[in-house]
Design a protein around this motif. Structure first.
Motif, short mmCIF file in Angstrom:
data_model
loop_
_atom_site.label_atom_id
_atom_site.label_comp_id
_atom_site.label_asym_id
_atom_site.label_seq_id
_atom_site.Cartn_x
_atom_site.Cartn_y
_atom_site.Cartn_z
N ILE A 35 1.16 -0.70 0.11
CA ILE A 35 0.30 -0.47 -0.17
C ILE A 35 0.89 1.01 -0.10
O ILE A 35 0.57 2.25 -1.02
CB ILE A 35 -1.06 0.37 1.33
CG1 ILE A 35 -2.10 -0.79 1.19
CG2 ILE A 35 -1.44 1.40 1.60
CD1 ILE A 35 -2.60 -1.35 2.17
N GLU A 36 1.94 1.13 0.71
CA GLU A 36 2.95 2.20 0.63
C GLU A 36 3.51 2.72 -0.40
O GLU A 36 3.51 3.94 -0.82
CB GLU A 36 3.09 2.40 2.10
CG GLU A 36 4.69 3.78 2.51
CD GLU A 36 5.55 3.51 3.82
OE1 GLU A 36 5.49 2.83 4.47
OE2 GLU A 36 6.68 3.96 3.53
N GLU A 37 3.96 1.07 -1.38
CA GLU A 37 4.40 1.36 -2.25
C GLU A 37 3.76 2.34 -3.65
O GLU A 37 4.03 3.60 -4.12
CB GLU A 37 4.76 0.89 -2.88
CG GLU A 37 6.26 1.07 -3.53
CD GLU A 37 6.89 -1.00 -4.73
OE1 GLU A 37 7.22 -1.15 -3.41
OE2 GLU A 37 6.38 -1.35 -5.16
N ARG A 38 2.58 1.85 -3.83
CA ARG A 38 1.46 2.17 -4.11
C ARG A 38 1.37 3.22 -4.58
O ARG A 38 1.11 4.52 -5.25
CB ARG A 38 0.53 1.54 -4.49
CG ARG A 38 0.30 0.70 -5.54
CD ARG A 38 -0.61 -0.27 -6.05
NE ARG A 38 -0.30 -2.07 -5.52
CZ ARG A 38 -1.31 -3.03 -4.95
NH1 ARG A 38 -2.77 -2.77 -4.77
NH2 ARG A 38 -0.81 -4.10 -4.82
N LEU A 39 0.41 3.63 -2.89
CA LEU A 39 0.10 5.38 -2.69
C LEU A 39 1.06 6.65 -2.41
O LEU A 39 1.02 7.30 -2.62
CB LEU A 39 -0.73 5.29 -1.35
CG LEU A 39 -1.55 5.82 -0.99
CD1 LEU A 39 -2.77 5.97 -1.97
CD2 LEU A 39 -2.18 5.34 0.32
N GLY A 40 2.51 5.71 -1.80
CA GLY A 40 3.14 7.05 -1.57
C GLY A 40 3.14 7.60 -0.03
O GLY A 40 3.54 8.68 0.16
N ALA A 41 2.59 6.24 0.19
CA ALA A 41 1.91 7.35 1.86
C ALA A 41 1.54 5.61 2.50
O ALA A 41 1.80 4.77 2.22
CB ALA A 41 1.04 8.41 1.54
N ARG A 42 1.51 5.93 3.37
CA ARG A 42 1.39 5.08 4.35
C ARG A 42 0.10 5.33 4.81
O ARG A 42 -0.27 7.03 5.60
CB ARG A 42 2.20 5.50 5.63
CG ARG A 42 2.73 4.18 6.47
CD ARG A 42 4.06 4.09 7.13
NE ARG A 42 5.53 4.03 7.13
CZ ARG A 42 5.99 4.84 7.66
NH1 ARG A 42 6.17 5.69 8.61
NH2 ARG A 42 7.38 4.14 6.59
N VAL A 43 -0.65 4.18 4.99
CA VAL A 43 -1.87 4.02 5.80
C VAL A 43 -1.84 4.28 7.46
O VAL A 43 -1.48 2.80 7.03
CB VAL A 43 -2.92 3.60 5.18
CG1 VAL A 43 -4.63 3.66 6.16
CG2 VAL A 43 -3.16 4.32 3.64
N ALA A 325 -7.09 7.86 -0.25
CA ALA A 325 -6.66 8.65 0.16
C ALA A 325 -5.39 9.33 -1.59
O ALA A 325 -5.52 10.30 -1.27
CB ALA A 325 -5.46 7.63 0.92
N ARG A 326 -5.50 8.61 -2.49
CA ARG A 326 -4.95 8.91 -4.13
C ARG A 326 -5.42 10.44 -4.26
O ARG A 326 -5.21 11.29 -4.34
CB ARG A 326 -5.59 7.98 -4.78
CG ARG A 326 -4.02 8.14 -5.88
CD ARG A 326 -4.78 6.67 -6.42
NE ARG A 326 -4.46 5.29 -6.14
CZ ARG A 326 -5.16 4.61 -6.05
NH1 ARG A 326 -7.32 4.68 -6.03
NH2 ARG A 326 -5.16 2.85 -5.74
N ASN A 327 -7.34 10.62 -4.33
CA ASN A 327 -7.93 11.66 -3.96
C ASN A 327 -7.06 12.94 -3.75
O ASN A 327 -6.84 13.79 -4.12
CB ASN A 327 -9.29 11.31 -4.25
CG ASN A 327 -9.73 10.60 -5.18
OD1 ASN A 327 -8.65 10.03 -6.74
ND2 ASN A 327 -10.88 10.25 -5.79
N VAL A 328 -6.41 12.63 -1.83
CA VAL A 328 -6.66 13.17 -0.90
C VAL A 328 -4.77 13.82 -1.66
O VAL A 328 -4.76 15.16 -1.62
CB VAL A 328 -6.23 13.23 -0.17
CG1 VAL A 328 -5.98 14.15 1.33
CG2 VAL A 328 -8.02 13.55 0.46
N LEU A 329 -4.53 13.10 -2.27
CA LEU A 329 -2.92 13.31 -1.99
C LEU A 329 -2.84 14.33 -2.63
O LEU A 329 -1.84 14.74 -3.46
CB LEU A 329 -1.64 12.28 -2.28
CG LEU A 329 -1.99 11.41 -0.84
CD1 LEU A 329 -1.87 10.02 -1.26
CD2 LEU A 329 -0.81 12.07 0.87
N GLY A 330 -3.24 13.95 -4.31
CA GLY A 330 -3.09 14.36 -5.63
C GLY A 330 -4.20 14.95 -6.44
O GLY A 330 -4.39 15.30 -7.53
#
Ligand SMILES: NC(=O)c1ccc[n+]([C@@H]2O[C@H](COP(=O)([O-])OP(=O)(O)OC[C@H]3O[C@@H](n4cnc5c(N)ncnc54)[C@H](OP(=O)(O)O)[C@@H]3O)[C@@H](O)[C@H]2O)c1
Length: 437
Positions: A35-43, A325-330
């Motif tokens: 998840i961290e790798e795909r998102l570039g962030a930790r949940v 998370a992806r939408n929030v980050l990007g």
């Protein structure tokens, strides 16, 4: 969202650590690196609300995260996404509204809540500019809502046929395979953990109706009243009906059906249905779920898999968390603040207007002229007969007469059956199963 060291973190607040909540904690832990790798962030799960803090849990969890105060979880400034998995309606609604007010994005698996209060919750989320995701509410881990929302976004959905309640499907599949009666199969399903101690919501169609209302929101952008959905459970289906279905090359399945009739409203119904064995839905057995979608440009597509359970449901919940998370980050400037569905009030058609073929089963005394009487009453109500079967020949004992009709109006069929029920030679209330071909 907060920044800790170099890696960005998305804070999740979990309301509920039962079946699904435990699966969510497990899945996030098992797949943390991917998840961290795909998102570039930790949940990161920041806090978890439960009803009883001391209870034994299904997953390893840091007890310091647990609280019995759901609002404290929502209010935690490090929580960006609130995941509602407490179930029920009243408390869950308050928590979701509170989370929206506090600007948190929300993920819920709660179909009962959505079917009753969905439009109000979506409106609140749109107004506040936050997301409200609900993939797990229908068909557990099967991404059918995502398919309707995204995969078919450019198409026009005309109809849906679905098996969305695993318990009912398990019971009818087992009855078909083993020829055993409903009560016996239900008791076995309860022993094996496939049915609740109180099975009413599943076997009487209520759970499927909740899911159908949610499907109608996503497929047609429709706001409908749950009470307007026609709902019939599976308790009336007997081994005799399964045996006749087999003889006609059909099988009885617990279907939800939705069809868009444009200005004439939406057809929304939940009932056991005889479908041809050659249909893909006919081979969806056991606790599996599937939704068969008919859309104008694509034609037919089907979404199939495990519709409930700890890990399948958690897959849908965590996927929602990741998408938010992806939408929030990007998020880029100019993007709509939220993707919650915009709903329009739609009328639901009365079941009396339905045109369908019917399987009718009668228990009658084997007297001369009885068949002619049945045919006469049906004919008077414009219900024409496609096929008749009579079993047994024992004078003055009840025999079974089964009639398959041509397409007829449901209102007429019901009027005819009410009249048939009054005939002296008819010994029990006639049974009806709708056909879909
Ligand atoms: N189970 C499935 O396969 C499935 C599939 C699709 C959708 N869903 C939906 O997912 C939701 C959760 O289902 P579930 O099976 O996980 O339910 P569950 O096993 O009964 O778990 C409910 C959890 O919520 C906690 N809880 C209840 N009321 C609370 C409150 N007022 N404050 C704080 N915590 C509270 C409970 O705490 P305690 O543990 O302390 O009692 C428990 O941990 C429901 O809406 C259900 O319809 C479930």
């Amino acid at each position: 969202m907060s920044q800790v060291s170099q890696v960005r973190e998305i804070g999740v607040g979990l309301l509920g650590l039962g079946n699904v909540g435990s699966g969510v904690v497990q899945l996030l832990a098992d797949n943390a690196a991917a998840i961290e790798e795909r998102l570039g962030a930790r949940v990161v799960v920041r806090r978890i609300a439960v009803r009883e803090a001391k209870k034994r849990r299904k997953v390893a969890v840091d007890r310091r995260l647990l609280t019995t105060d759901a609002r404290a979880v929502i209010d935690d400034p490090d929580v960006a996404i609130v995941v509602e998995l407490v179930g029920g309606e009243a408390e869950a609604k308050q928590y979701v509204l509170h989370a929206i007010e506090r600007g948190r994005h929300v993920v819920t698996a709660n179909k009962a809540l959505l079917a009753t209060h969905g439009p109000e919750l979506f409106a609140a989320a749109a107004k506040r500019g936050v997301e409200l995701y609900l993939e797990a509410a229908v068909c557990g881990g099967v991404p059918v809502l995502r398919a309707l929302r995204e995969g078919l976004a450019s198409d026009k959905i005309e109809a849906l046929h679905g098996i969305v309640n695993g318990t009912s499907n398990f019971i009818l599949s087992t009855m078909t395979a083993e020829g055993r009666p409903f009560d016996e199969v239900l008791a076995a399903a309860q022993r094996e953990g496939y049915a609740e101690a109180d099975p009413a919501l599943d076997v009487d169609g209520g759970d499927a109706a909740h899911k159908l209302v949610v499907l109608a929101m996503l497929a047609f952008g429709a706001r409908v009243r749950l009470a307007d959905v026609y709902v019939e459970g599976i308790r009336q289906i007997t081994p005799v009906d399964h045996a006749y279905a087999e003889r006609f090359g059909m099988v009885v399945k617990p279907l939800v059906i939705a069809r868009d009739h444009g200005t004439e409203g939406l057809e929304l119904r939940v009932h056991p249905t005889m479908i041809p064995k050659r249909w893909l839905l006919a081979s969806v057995a056991g606790v599996n779920n599937a939704v068969y979608v008919t859309s104008r440009a694509l034609g037919h597509s089907m979404y199939y898999g495990r519709g409930a359970g700890m890990m399948p449901t958690a897959v849908a919940v965590v996927s929602d968390v990741l998408e938010i998370a992806r939408n929030v980050l990007g998020r880029s400037p100019g993007m709509a603040a939220t993707s919650v569905p915009r709903l329009t009030r739609r009328a639901v058609r009365d079941i009396g207007l339905l045109r369908s073929r019917y399987y009718l089963r009668f228990a009658v005394l084997d007297r001369p002229g009885v068949l002619a009487q049945l045919a006469g009453v049906l004919g008077k109500h414009e219900v024409s007969i496609a096929h008749v079967t009579q079993e047994g020949k024992e004078p003055e004992r009840a025999v079974t007469v089964v009639i398959l009709t041509h397409e007829a109006r449901e209102r007429n069929v019901r009027l005819a059956l009410a009249q048939v029920a009054k005939l002296a030679s008819v010994v029990e209330a006639p049974r009806l199963v709708r056909l879909c071909e």
